[in-house]
Design a protein around this motif. Sequence first.
Motif, PDB file in Angstrom:
ATOM      1  N   ALA A 176       0.605  -1.173   0.160  1.00 48.93           N
ATOM      2  CA  ALA A 176      -0.099  -0.084   0.116  1.00 48.93           C
ATOM      3  C   ALA A 176       0.846   1.100  -0.069  1.00 48.93           C
ATOM      4  O   ALA A 176       0.644   2.229   0.671  1.00 48.93           O
ATOM      5  N   GLU A 179      -0.959   4.456  -1.214  1.00 51.04           N
ATOM      6  CA  GLU A 179      -1.829   4.922  -0.225  1.00 51.04           C
ATOM      7  C   GLU A 179      -1.016   5.665   0.920  1.00 51.04           C
ATOM      8  O   GLU A 179      -1.377   6.758   1.509  1.00 51.04           O
ATOM      9  N   ASP A 442      -6.327   3.040   4.510  1.00 51.66           N
ATOM     10  CA  ASP A 442      -5.880   1.416   4.164  1.00 51.66           C
ATOM     11  C   ASP A 442      -6.024   0.496   5.465  1.00 51.66           C
ATOM     12  O   ASP A 442      -5.772   1.219   6.458  1.00 51.66           O
TER      13      ASP A 442
END
Length: 549
Positions: A176, A179, A442
Amino acid sequence: MRRVLRLTPPRRAPGRRARLLAEATRLALATGLVLATGLVLTGCLPRPTAGNRLVVASRNRIDSVDPAGAYTFGAMQVLSAIGDPLYAIAPDGSIEPRLAVGLPELSGDGLTARVELRRGVRFHDGTPFDAAAMVFTLERFLAIGKLSYLLGDRVSGVRAVGPHTLELQLKRPFGALAELLSAVNLTPLSPTAYRDHGRRLLNERFVGTGPYRLTFFSDQQQRLEPFADYWGPKPANAGIDLVSLSNSTALFGALTSGEVDVLLSTSLEIDQQADLRRRARQGLLREGSGPALEISYLTLLTDQPPLDDPKLRQAVAYSLDRRTISERVTLGLRPPLRDLVPPSLPGAEPTAWVSYDPERARSLYREAGYCQGKTLALPLTFRSNIPSDRLFALTWQAQLREDLGDCVELEVSGMESTTAYRQLGEGAFTLILLDWMGDFPDADSYLVPLLACDREEGDRCLEGASAASGSFWASPGLQAELQRGAASRGEERRAVLQRIQRLTAAANPYVPVWLVAPRAWSQRQVSQPRFDGSGRAVLQELRREPTRP
């Protein structure tokens, strides 16, 4: 998938249980309204004008606009208007490159990431944005950032490998990354403007690349002016005055009397939110809402009696009537939650925690030696300066007294939030109601702050996030699962994250309660407020427009 909020509780006969819960709610509401004192002092507010400059009010006092020192929701709201992230999260959850021109390019081992940066961008002081400026910003954040763990736990180093190419060395693969780089704390700063503040905070001034420049700052008011050389779409208004008022009553009065153009719902009391929603449905105001990214949950102290007994923790989980409490306390504005990850995020497991079942709860209390002339005294701490916490505590207390009063008695007490936070990691609370919103949207930013453990002994966390969060819970193999979830992507990552939540739900170190969505209201002559995928109002889209009949 975003949940639909139920706004009107189903009609039913007001039995004894319903009357008890209603009386507890009325008592708590009355207490909250007595505490909510203060009137709008019109002389302290910038007056709305006939032009396209807007006054936006909230309860957010802001101590710092330095991305390295800011951490409150209000500060993040301001930074999102005066700074740009490398990536942004769209309302549908998709990733949008902003100061980056594409997604990070990862090496085969996943330990090196390269990000190509947008050209032709300038800071508010006229100096150019490039990879060197981004390196300066990230290294400064690693050195002095209050939330430096965001980057420091995942990134070991950054460097410019070209005028507009940024390279990050990762400590371990992290799926991630884009993010993470959407966190507004990582917005680039002008190395020229911050030359003397490379290792110390600059709390009252900001020089970044965003659509607005900050031209005045105090903890109660910030003045934003459109940045003429902004690289992207120009603001739809002539500027924003952000003001902070002392309490919910003052905010409500400021909007309904026309003293402000837009009101953000942070800290607004539930009955007043419901009133504003009613006015919006009548066409008197406009209402906007964003993704529900804030969760409220109970933290259970798992390493000391009585909740070191897993059976009792499970009994507590079965004892929580989320649906009724949501209807009574939040008028349905905050939907019940049985997950530590907001349902709109990949990896959520919406039914991980058990739902209300008083008979199953009674059976577990009995197995633990209660309900047969012996009652479990369960102390619950709520944050006394947050009205919905008080409402929750008194309503749940009444529900338990009626449904399971021979087994468990909830002993409620309030404590000011900052005091509670200081004592949380000392194991001071058997049971406490808290809330959390991830630093970026996330699942990792919800699970790691509650479950990570640096040193554990069996099912007890001795040091790490789990201890700091007040549960002190650990489970063999959990840390490896957290790392596996962080490193993987797609369906594999989703499956790992869901497995982590099912494992946590079986042990109940935390019990999710409800989900909170940000809301905002505007006057009829102002456009409907819109939120981005990180839950912040998009101030640059607000504009004054003709009032429709």
